[in-house]
Design an enzyme around this catalytic site. Sequence first.
Site, mmCIF file in Angstrom:
data_model
loop_
_atom_site.group_PDB
_atom_site.id
_atom_site.type_symbol
_atom_site.label_atom_id
_atom_site.label_comp_id
_atom_site.label_asym_id
_atom_site.label_seq_id
_atom_site.Cartn_x
_atom_site.Cartn_y
_atom_site.Cartn_z
ATOM 1 N N HIS A 1 73.490 18.322 40.224
ATOM 2 C CA HIS A 1 72.730 19.422 39.635
ATOM 3 C C HIS A 1 73.733 20.373 38.986
ATOM 4 C CE1 HIS A 1 70.267 23.096 39.564
ATOM 5 N NE2 HIS A 1 69.199 22.358 39.782
ATOM 6 N N ASP B 1 76.196 19.587 48.477
ATOM 7 C CA ASP B 1 74.919 20.196 48.090
ATOM 8 C C ASP B 1 73.826 19.455 48.862
ATOM 9 O OD1 ASP B 1 72.558 21.047 46.957
ATOM 10 O OD2 ASP B 1 73.116 20.586 44.894
ATOM 11 N N GLN C 1 68.414 18.832 48.627
ATOM 12 C CA GLN C 1 67.361 17.809 48.697
ATOM 13 C C GLN C 1 67.389 17.062 50.017
ATOM 14 O OE1 GLN C 1 65.039 17.531 46.410
ATOM 15 N NE2 GLN C 1 65.959 18.831 44.863
ATOM 16 N N LYS D 1 62.916 24.802 48.919
ATOM 17 C CA LYS D 1 62.588 23.377 48.953
ATOM 18 C C LYS D 1 62.199 22.937 50.368
ATOM 19 C CE LYS D 1 65.947 22.505 45.264
ATOM 20 N NZ LYS D 1 65.045 22.354 44.114
ATOM 21 N N CYS E 1 68.036 19.736 35.223
ATOM 22 C CA CYS E 1 69.306 20.423 35.483
ATOM 23 C C CYS E 1 70.401 19.416 35.834
ATOM 24 C CB CYS E 1 69.157 21.462 36.598
ATOM 25 S SG CYS E 1 68.070 22.824 36.195
#
Length: 407
Positions: free
Chosen positions: A125, A203, A206, A229, A366
């Site tokens: 991202h 990251d 998700q 999220k 993104c």
Amino acid sequence: MMTQPFDVDAIRRDFPSLEQRIHGQPLVYLDSAATSQKPLSVIQCINDYYSGANANVHRGSHSLTASATQRFETARQTVADFIGASVKGIVWTRGATEALNLIAQSYARQTLQAGDEILVSEMEHHANIVPWQMVAEQTGAKVVKWPVDPETCQLDLSAFDTLLNHKTKIIAVAHVSNVTGTRNPIENIIDKAHANGAVVVVDGAQAVVHEQVCVNTLNADFYVFSGHKLFAPAGIGALYGKPALLEAMPPWHGGGKMVENVSFDGTTYVTSPAKFEAGTPNVAGALALAEAINWFNNLDRKGAEQHIASLQSQLIDGIKDIEDLSLIGLQQGASVVAFHVDGVHNSDIATLLDQQGIAVRSGQHCAHPLMNALRLNGCVRISIALYNTADEIERCIAAIKKACDLL
């Protein structure tokens, strides 16, 4: 806490937003990788705080502020427990993007030198690319692309072994791709990086919704995620850093709360994580994130993931034979299905689906470098959550077929 057997109908009753209609059709929300809908308990938590418990934290001695402070720090402990971390390693942020910028400006800017390398995967991202480019310009370091195999949408692990060298100081990589749902071999990446003396920034935006994360087991140096999220509101997230790393890092923002003493002769700072939390924090957001985690932990998470995987299989079976439709980087068992249709713009498909009450994401997500690697100008992404149903997937399949026929 008692875990409840997975029951999608009961779960849906917790989400008032799913009851609305779009263009006269019942909403089918299939954009949870962008942001999840919020359960009633989270909405009520925010309302309760502002209607009867609103106060600043770590300031004053009255009852409201004492109570707010206690709940605020209990929420921090909830986040720490959720990802298997020490509470001293949890810093409140506005989300994963701010957390990554904090690491870049507080850790990387102080440690990188000209000629050092930051290895960044091609599937990231933008939030895990741009901060590294900025700090590279500031320090003279170099951002090195770790390529994706365009045929499999997997990171090229042989390239990783080649690119990893004595100049590599930081590796930035997603735990799970926001475009394809690819789950990267993060354990192996971290082990190899540490053997080379590099620090790994993960990251996890998700990933935390779909697997039980333990940062101590992973041995991650930094791990970030956003609340929105994870069934919590926007504007709240968390940065995990190994406590020794955080202690060695200077503050990023200056202001109240993060100081020990201020004078015109100089300022001294409190210890981490407080030294990274200048100003009035998002107290309601922190409490709501903790509430979202408690709500989530009360579910049968294994049952939820089996449900999501079943819906993904149903969707794939329903659209894989559509003429000119190509699935992108398909990851069986993931919550994401991405596709493009030859000769048709992805936004046109998404618009036709929206007219039928179905919310999906179209565009480059993104992730411009990944789209370039795949030689695509965008795609349609369908992201499934635990509150979606088989009937909704059937509606989505029918809508995609209708859109493709029309276009």
